[in-house]
Design an enzyme around this catalytic site. Structure first.
Site, mmCIF file in Angstrom:
data_model
loop_
_atom_site.group_PDB
_atom_site.id
_atom_site.type_symbol
_atom_site.label_atom_id
_atom_site.label_comp_id
_atom_site.label_asym_id
_atom_site.label_seq_id
_atom_site.Cartn_x
_atom_site.Cartn_y
_atom_site.Cartn_z
ATOM 1 N N ASP A 1 0.833 -1.203 0.000
ATOM 2 C CA ASP A 1 0.000 0.000 0.000
ATOM 3 C C ASP A 1 0.868 1.254 0.000
ATOM 4 O O ASP A 1 0.352 2.373 -0.049
ATOM 5 C CB ASP A 1 -0.995 -0.003 1.162
ATOM 6 N N SER A 2 2.182 1.046 -0.004
ATOM 7 C CA SER A 2 3.121 2.151 -0.252
ATOM 8 C C SER A 2 2.886 2.764 -1.620
ATOM 9 O O SER A 2 3.397 3.852 -1.909
ATOM 10 C CB SER A 2 4.569 1.649 -0.156
ATOM 11 N N ASP B 1 -0.845 -6.222 -0.160
ATOM 12 C CA ASP B 1 -1.241 -5.607 1.104
ATOM 13 C C ASP B 1 -2.755 -5.463 1.198
ATOM 14 O O ASP B 1 -3.411 -5.077 0.222
ATOM 15 C CB ASP B 1 -0.634 -4.204 1.217
ATOM 16 N N GLU C 1 9.427 -4.066 10.705
ATOM 17 C CA GLU C 1 9.799 -2.754 10.156
ATOM 18 C C GLU C 1 10.237 -1.802 11.260
ATOM 19 O O GLU C 1 9.542 -1.634 12.270
ATOM 20 C CB GLU C 1 8.636 -2.137 9.381
#
Length: 275
Positions: free
Chosen positions: A44-45, A83, A182
């Site tokens: 979804d980046s 995602d 992350e």
């Protein structure tokens, strides 16, 4: 060799590192696949690097399906993970299963990824029960950026580190086949990696994870709005692209492009009949 959730598990058992990158289109996915990348995340980046949003919150299911299907058409051997966007699974376990199913059927995913720890374990269990592989995501989870108060390293205090380790155990128990870590301190990521039977995929989590993932625009110098500390530029493709665009613009203005070798011909006798 075709990458699967089983081959990911086997890679950890054999001590083989896994390479993952993000991609959002057919051409890029095809190049990554041919390079031997193990897994491609349709992240979804894309909200940031493809659509110009300041965060991932605005990304929709339709966005993920559209880009995911394009990537799946380009990747023949890489594991394609899509995602689950913000509010596609947080609302209920039922919604989580339905939307995961859409990403598999319409987006042609091989697996889905969702953010969160113990609070999303019922969702992970239900999705995997529906025969949909799930990758978990712990540490800095961008969909929770407003709750975190910004992009900050996670798990630095004793309580936070203990919670992250407990969440890692929980998502594994719920059925996740791998977990992204992350922005987690490297030593903590090492502990988590040794604790779990499933692969850990690091992004800003040090070199002890079972695999690594980067946003491809970051590692190629194509996205300059924000560059995290953990990013290494493996090539400065952004500068090469900018130079090519500028050269094209100049040659069009000067009239030096297109040149004779770029033209199609027509017989003079055909042209004479037009007058």
């Amino acid at each position: 060799m075709k990458n699967t959730v089983v081959s990911f598990r086997e890679a950890k058992e054999k001590g083989q590192r896994l390479s993952l990158l993000t991609a959002y289109d057919y051409s890029t996915a095809k190049l990554m696949d041919e390079a031997g990348i193990n897994g491609i995340l349709v992240g979804d980046s894309l909200g940031n690097v493809m659509l110009g949003y300041p965060d991932t919150i605005s990304v929709t299911m339709e966005d993920m399906i559209h880009h995911g299907a394009a990537v799946a058409r380009g990747a023949k051997n890489a594991l394609v993970i899509i995602d689950m966007p913000f509010m596609s699974y947080q609302t209920s376990v039922y919604d989580a299963v339905v939307n995961a199913g859409r990403l598999m059927k319409e987006g042609r995913a091989t697996a889905v990824k969702l953010e969160g720890g113990s609070e999303v374990c019922p969702h992970i269990k239900a999705i995997t029960t529906a025969s949909i592989p799930v990758m978990a995501h712990l540490g800095l989870t961008p969909q929770s950026i407003n709750a975190f108060g910004g992009f900050k390293v996670q798990g630095k205090s004793e309580a936070a580190a203990r919670k992250l380790l407990e969440d890692a155990r929980a998502v594994q128990e719920a059925g996740a086949f791998a977990v992204v870590l992350e922005c987690v301190p490297a030593k903590l990521a090492d502990i988590v990696t040794k604790e779990l039977d499933i692969p850990t995929i690091g992004i800003g989590a040090g070199n002890c994870c079972d695999g690594q993932i980067l946003v491809y625009q970051d590692m190629l110098g194509m996205y300059s709005d924000f560059t995290p500390k953990f990013v290494r530029r493996f090539a400065d493709i952004g500068s090469v692209m900018k130079e090519a665009f500028a050269t094209y613009q100049q040659e069009v203005q000067r009239g030096t492009f297109p040149a004779k070798e770029h033209e199609y011909t027509i017989a003079d006798d055909v042209l004479e009949k037009l007058y």
